[in-house]
Write an enzyme that holds these catalytic residues in place. Structure first.
Site, PDB file in Angstrom:
ATOM      1  CD  GLU A 112      28.544  37.235  36.148  1.00 59.83           C
ATOM      2  OE1 GLU A 112      29.293  36.258  36.296  1.00 59.83           O
ATOM      3  OE2 GLU A 112      27.989  37.800  37.094  1.00 59.83           O
ATOM      4  CG  HIS A 226      36.813  33.454  36.656  1.00 53.77           C
ATOM      5  ND1 HIS A 226      37.228  34.543  35.916  1.00 53.77           N
ATOM      6  CD2 HIS A 226      35.554  33.745  37.073  1.00 53.77           C
ATOM      7  CE1 HIS A 226      36.248  35.449  35.899  1.00 53.77           C
ATOM      8  NE2 HIS A 226      35.220  34.976  36.585  1.00 53.77           N
ATOM      9  NE  ARG A 272      32.843  32.131  34.888  1.00 56.51           N
ATOM     10  CZ  ARG A 272      32.325  32.311  36.090  1.00 56.51           C
ATOM     11  NH1 ARG A 272      32.443  31.384  37.017  1.00 56.51           N
ATOM     12  NH2 ARG A 272      31.700  33.424  36.385  1.00 56.51           N
ATOM     13  CG  HIS A 329      36.219  30.786  39.810  1.00 50.14           C
ATOM     14  ND1 HIS A 329      36.426  31.806  40.707  1.00 50.14           N
ATOM     15  CD2 HIS A 329      34.915  30.868  39.439  1.00 50.14           C
ATOM     16  CE1 HIS A 329      35.295  32.476  40.880  1.00 50.14           C
ATOM     17  NE2 HIS A 329      34.358  31.923  40.137  1.00 50.14           N
ATOM     18  NE  ARG A 364      30.026  28.084  39.877  1.00 50.94           N
ATOM     19  CZ  ARG A 364      30.246  29.396  39.814  1.00 50.94           C
ATOM     20  NH1 ARG A 364      29.306  30.218  39.371  1.00 50.94           N
ATOM     21  NH2 ARG A 364      31.419  29.882  40.158  1.00 50.94           N
TER      22      ARG A 364
HETATM   23  C1  SIN Z   1      32.589  36.506  38.583  1.00 52.25           C
HETATM   24  O1  SIN Z   1      32.168  37.526  39.112  1.00 52.25           O
HETATM   25  O2  SIN Z   1      33.082  36.484  37.471  1.00 52.25           O
HETATM   26  C2  SIN Z   1      32.508  35.223  39.339  1.00 52.25           C
HETATM   27  C3  SIN Z   1      31.120  34.832  39.544  1.00 52.25           C
HETATM   28  C4  SIN Z   1      30.970  33.352  39.487  1.00 52.25           C
HETATM   29  O3  SIN Z   1      31.915  32.622  39.646  1.00 52.25           O
HETATM   30  O4  SIN Z   1      29.858  32.897  39.219  1.00 52.25           O
END
Ligand code: SIN
Length: 500
Positions: A112, A226, A272, A329, A364
């Site tokens: 991610e 997010h 993010r 988020h 985060r």
């Molecule tokens: C996501 O799946 O993009 C959210 C996971 C997160 O907020 O760490």
């Protein structure tokens, strides 16, 4: 009135982990605002980050978390998160907590934003939260008491010590739970905004009661947006996990331009806060944004929750583009805690998103929140066990004093939607002094909040509205005080920008 050893307010992963640590030796009561299966933990998609691969290490995980958090992270806490997180997670995996594996039987770790390698364990594709919650809730069966559809009204504090909390129960009646230890696990603040990835009832109750009780709150201005809330039928209909971009999805505008290509060296997998600001600019010039998923192989089996959300919103994902927008988020700020979840008030703990352990810094790192809940949820339980060996508790309030504590005149409440509309404007991705001041000036008209008028208490809806107003005002004040842009707190009138 009810008496318990440990009162846990909130039933997400962090609260459940605290409960599990205590359930064999203490009377534990968990109180949730809605049903047992509602809340953000159940919805978590991407997964849980930990250095589980041979070529990864907790120190590398720490480096990535610091980069995403603009180095505002507390290093000692982060060390606990990454090192202990790995071993605590492995312990649960040995006890049957299952994550998806490849055809070769190895953990199928995803990637991610801002992670330098594949590090995110997931279950049921993008149903990680649901699978983890099921696993842990099953272990609690028959060992703790649950009250659902209760709203927390106030913590019971005397001389800096917490003795439980008052609630409006499922019938709207005022109910006291006396407790030797109280744990706030109420989650974040997404519901302060009109559109959010969170369950809408998660709107800062924990912060409001903690603030009213005199607990120290910290870093409140840091709210993560997010990048990919799914846009369907005029509003958000859930999250499209960042794991999609880890699998090759890309953010494009209506012209088909890949908006992150020249915006950051990590492109679509930039942190993010950075992606959200690029999107904000695109939206500002009238562009519409999409997550192009056409390159993802077996999309519907890898991301069943996203498919379901799209279908519920009549979005034809088979065409390859999912409409998205950035939305609130996760709250990095919260009730300040030490490494065992202890707050500034004795016998009051905070775990999960309502807490501020400072591990996340200013923004985060993806999939660190389930890990934080697991690690610091268990640590809080361990500390309570230790502390309760050393302490006994008496309850210093008479029944009369409880009621008179709340006596007051009536309170004029704004509409919930009005608060959200104003929060959207003041506390969005980009902030400035003037919108923050006008929110605070508007909110001031409604203070002080009176929770009780002669003969009757507020309804649950009124308590929620009051908590929203208190929490949003505290955040706006923190955002106004801090005119240095850093991570997720971006002031367009900033005198200084810390962007690493
Ligand atoms: C996501 O799946 O993009 C959210 C996971 C997160 O907020 O760490």
């Amino acid at each position: 009135m009810e008496q318990t050893d440990v009162l846990i307010i909130g039933g997400g992963l962090a609260g459940v982990m605290t409960a599990l640590t205590l359930a064999d030796s203490k009377k534990v009561t968990i109180v949730t605002k809605r049903s047992q299966k509602e809340g953000n933990s159940w919805k978590a998609q991407g997964g849980i980050a930990a250095a589980l691969r041979e070529d990864d290490s907790p120190n590398r995980h720490i480096d990535d978390t610091r980069k995403a958090g603009c180095n505002r992270n507390d290093l000692a806490m982060l060390h606990i998160l990454a090192h202990e997180g790995k071993s605590r997670l492995q312990k649960w995996m040995n006890e049957g907590l299952h994550f998806d594996v490849t055809e070769q039987g190895e953990l199928d770790l995803g990637r991610e934003g801002a992670h330098s390698c594949h590090r995110v364990a997931h279950a049921g594709g993008d149903r990680t939260g649901k699978e983890m919650m099921r696993f842990f809730i099953e272990k609690l069966k028959g060992k703790v008491s649950f009250h659902t559809h209760w709203t927390v009204v106030q913590l019971m504090i005397e001389e800096g010590r917490c003795y439980g909390a008052l609630f409006l129960n499922e019938k709207g009646e005022l109910t006291l739970v006396k407790a030797t230890h109280t744990v706030l696990a109420t989650g974040g603040i997404g519901g302060l905004f009109t559109h959010t990835s969170n369950d809408s009832h998660i709107c800062g109750d924990g912060l409001a009661v903690a603030a009213r009780a005199g607990a120290t709150l910290t870093d409140l201005e840091f709210i993560q947006f997010h990048p990919t809330l799914i846009y369907g039928e005029g509003s958000s209909c859930g999250l499209a996990s960042e794991a999609l971009r880890g699998e090759g999805a890309s953010l494009v505008n209506q012209l088909g331009e890949h908006i992150m290509v020249n915006a950051h060296p990590l492109g679509d997998l930039a942190p993010r806060d950075i992606v959200a600001r690029v999107m904000y600019k695109q939206i500002g010039v009238g562009n519409r944004l999409f997550l192009n998923i056409s390159g993802i192989h077996s999309f519907h089996t890898k991301f069943p929750q996203v498919v379901q959300l799209c279908e519920l919103a009549n979005i034809d994902w088979t065409k390859g583009n999912i409409p998205v927008f950035p939305g609130p988020h996760f709250h990095m700020g919260g009730v300040e805690t030490d490494e065992y979840g202890r707050t500034s008030l004795a016998q009051l703990y905070a775990v999960g998103e309502v807490a501020c352990t400072r591990v996340h810094g200013a923004n985060r790192l993806a999939s660190n929140s389930l890990l934080e809940s697991l690690v610091f949820g268990e640590r809080a339980g361990e500390a309570i066990l230790q502390e309760s060996r050393e302490q006994t508790s008496h309850f210093p309030f008479s029944d009369e004093s409880i009621v008179s504590h709340f006596y007051n005149d009536s309170w004029e409440a704004p509409a919930k939607e009005e608060i959200q509309k104003r929060v959207d404007k003041a506390l969005g991705i980009v902030r400035n002094e003037s919108t923050l001041r006008s929110f605070i000036d508007w909110a001031h008209y409604f203070f002080p909040v009176h929770f009780h008028k002669k003969g009757s208490f507020m309804s649950k809806e009124q308590v929620e509205t009051a908590h929203m107003l208190i929490t949003a005002t505290l955040i706006a004040k923190a955002a106004l005080r801090n005119d240095v842009s850093c991570g997720a707190h971006f002031r367009e009138d900033s005198k200084e920008v810390i962007d690493l």
